[in-house]
Design an enzyme around this catalytic site. Structure first.
Site, PDB file in Angstrom:
ATOM      1  N   ARG A  83       0.820  -1.217   0.000  1.00 59.46           N
ATOM      2  CA  ARG A  83       0.000   0.000   0.000  1.00 59.46           C
ATOM      3  C   ARG A  83       0.848   1.260   0.000  1.00 59.46           C
ATOM      4  O   ARG A  83       0.404   2.310  -0.456  1.00 59.46           O
ATOM      5  CB  ARG A  83      -0.991  -0.026   1.175  1.00 59.46           C
ATOM      6  N   GLU A 112       6.400 -10.689  15.094  1.00 60.68           N
ATOM      7  CA  GLU A 112       5.992 -11.387  16.319  1.00 60.68           C
ATOM      8  C   GLU A 112       6.466 -12.836  16.270  1.00 60.68           C
ATOM      9  O   GLU A 112       6.985 -13.385  17.230  1.00 60.68           O
ATOM     10  CB  GLU A 112       4.470 -11.309  16.474  1.00 60.68           C
TER      11      GLU A 112
HETATM   12  P1  AMP Z   1       4.819  -2.258  11.572  1.00 59.24           P
HETATM   13  O1  AMP Z   1       6.090  -2.771  10.937  1.00 59.24           O
HETATM   14  O2  AMP Z   1       4.368  -3.092  12.719  1.00 59.24           O
HETATM   15  O3  AMP Z   1       4.901  -0.779  11.903  1.00 59.24           O
HETATM   16  O4  AMP Z   1       3.682  -2.455  10.507  1.00 59.24           O
HETATM   17  C1  AMP Z   1       3.608  -1.609   9.416  1.00 59.24           C
HETATM   18  C2  AMP Z   1       3.238  -2.333   8.152  1.00 59.24           C
HETATM   19  O5  AMP Z   1       2.210  -3.301   8.346  1.00 59.24           O
HETATM   20  C3  AMP Z   1       2.727  -1.334   7.144  1.00 59.24           C
HETATM   21  O6  AMP Z   1       3.254  -1.664   5.865  1.00 59.24           O
HETATM   22  C4  AMP Z   1       1.223  -1.477   7.206  1.00 59.24           C
HETATM   23  O7  AMP Z   1       0.670  -1.431   5.914  1.00 59.24           O
HETATM   24  C5  AMP Z   1       0.977  -2.833   7.841  1.00 59.24           C
HETATM   25  N1  AMP Z   1       0.056  -2.762   9.005  1.00 59.24           N
HETATM   26  C6  AMP Z   1       0.388  -2.952  10.309  1.00 59.24           C
HETATM   27  N2  AMP Z   1      -0.680  -2.854  11.100  1.00 59.24           N
HETATM   28  C7  AMP Z   1      -1.716  -2.579  10.294  1.00 59.24           C
HETATM   29  C8  AMP Z   1      -3.121  -2.345  10.517  1.00 59.24           C
HETATM   30  N3  AMP Z   1      -3.665  -2.386  11.744  1.00 59.24           N
HETATM   31  N4  AMP Z   1      -3.899  -2.070   9.439  1.00 59.24           N
HETATM   32  C9  AMP Z   1      -3.369  -2.030   8.207  1.00 59.24           C
HETATM   33  N5  AMP Z   1      -2.073  -2.245   7.926  1.00 59.24           N
HETATM   34  C10 AMP Z   1      -1.247  -2.523   8.954  1.00 59.24           C
END
Ligand code: AMP
Length: 182
Positions: free
Chosen positions: A69, A106
């Site tokens: 995205r 995780e």
């Molecule tokens: P993080 O690495 O945990 O910060 O997760 C970020 C990535 O995971 C991004 O590329 C987001 O598109 C996706 N992502 C994580 N959590 C969500 C969520 N609750 N809704 C949509 N996309 C998420």
């Protein structure tokens, strides 16, 4: 058909209406932020791109978007800023040679990759993604560009899940989000 971009409070209000909360997707306990209705709204989509680009401080050479995205947001932001676009891809998608950075999930690990020959040394890079959650993806993306000799000048997100430690993980970098979810 053309339509004006939304701005200011009207934009943020419309974005909040259009981002869909999907419980337990893609796995139990995850509240997924579905931005597809926002992308399909011409005024909100144009406004969001203009808002992200307008908040950027100083010159940017490259806008990096994270698969998948992030691509959708980063490419028009790059055009608005007069910058190039660099896709940050999951392992094995780019033909290479690649620079790669691993990060922890995780359960297990994931890897982000770029074509380093598209990132000149000293390039000023803005990283764009839809959601900031734990900051793992964005942190790895910062390390990836720094290893290529680029300078990460900021990170822009549509939605920040402020109950997670993403912003702390990215401490020392300019982090901007249009919507913070408490
Ligand atoms: P993080 O690495 O945990 O910060 O997760 C970020 C990535 O995971 C991004 O590329 C987001 O598109 C996706 N992502 C994580 N959590 C969500 C969520 N609750 N809704 C949509 N996309 C998420």
């Amino acid at each position: 058909m053309s339509s004006a971009a939304l701005r200011g409070d009207a934009l943020i209000h419309r974005m909040n209406e259009l981002i869909r909360d999907v419980p337990d997707f893609p796995s139990p306990g995850i509240g997924f932020k579905d931005i597809t209705p926002l992308l399909a709204d011409a005024e909100a989509f144009a406004g969001m791109v203009a808002e992200i680009a307008g908040r950027v401080d100083g010159p940017v050479d490259l806008v990096a978007g994270t698969e998948a995205r992030g691509f959708i947001l980063a490419a028009p932001v790059a055009m608005a800023l007069g910058a190039g676009f660099v896709p940050v891809r999951k392992h094995g998608k780019l033909p290479g040679p690649t620079a790669a950075e691993e990060y922890s999930l995780e359960y297990g690990t994931a890897t982000v990759e770029v074509h380093p020959f598209t990132v000149p040394r000293g390039a000023r890079v803005l990283i764009v993604d839809d959601v900031l959650a734990t900051g793992g993806t964005a942190g790895a993306t910062i390390r990836l560009f720094e290893r290529c000799g680029a300078e990460v000048v900021g990170l822009s997100f549509l939605v920040e899940l402020a109950f997670l430690p993403g912003r702390e993980v990215l401490a020392g970098h300019r982090v901007d989000s249009l919507i913070a979810v408490a």
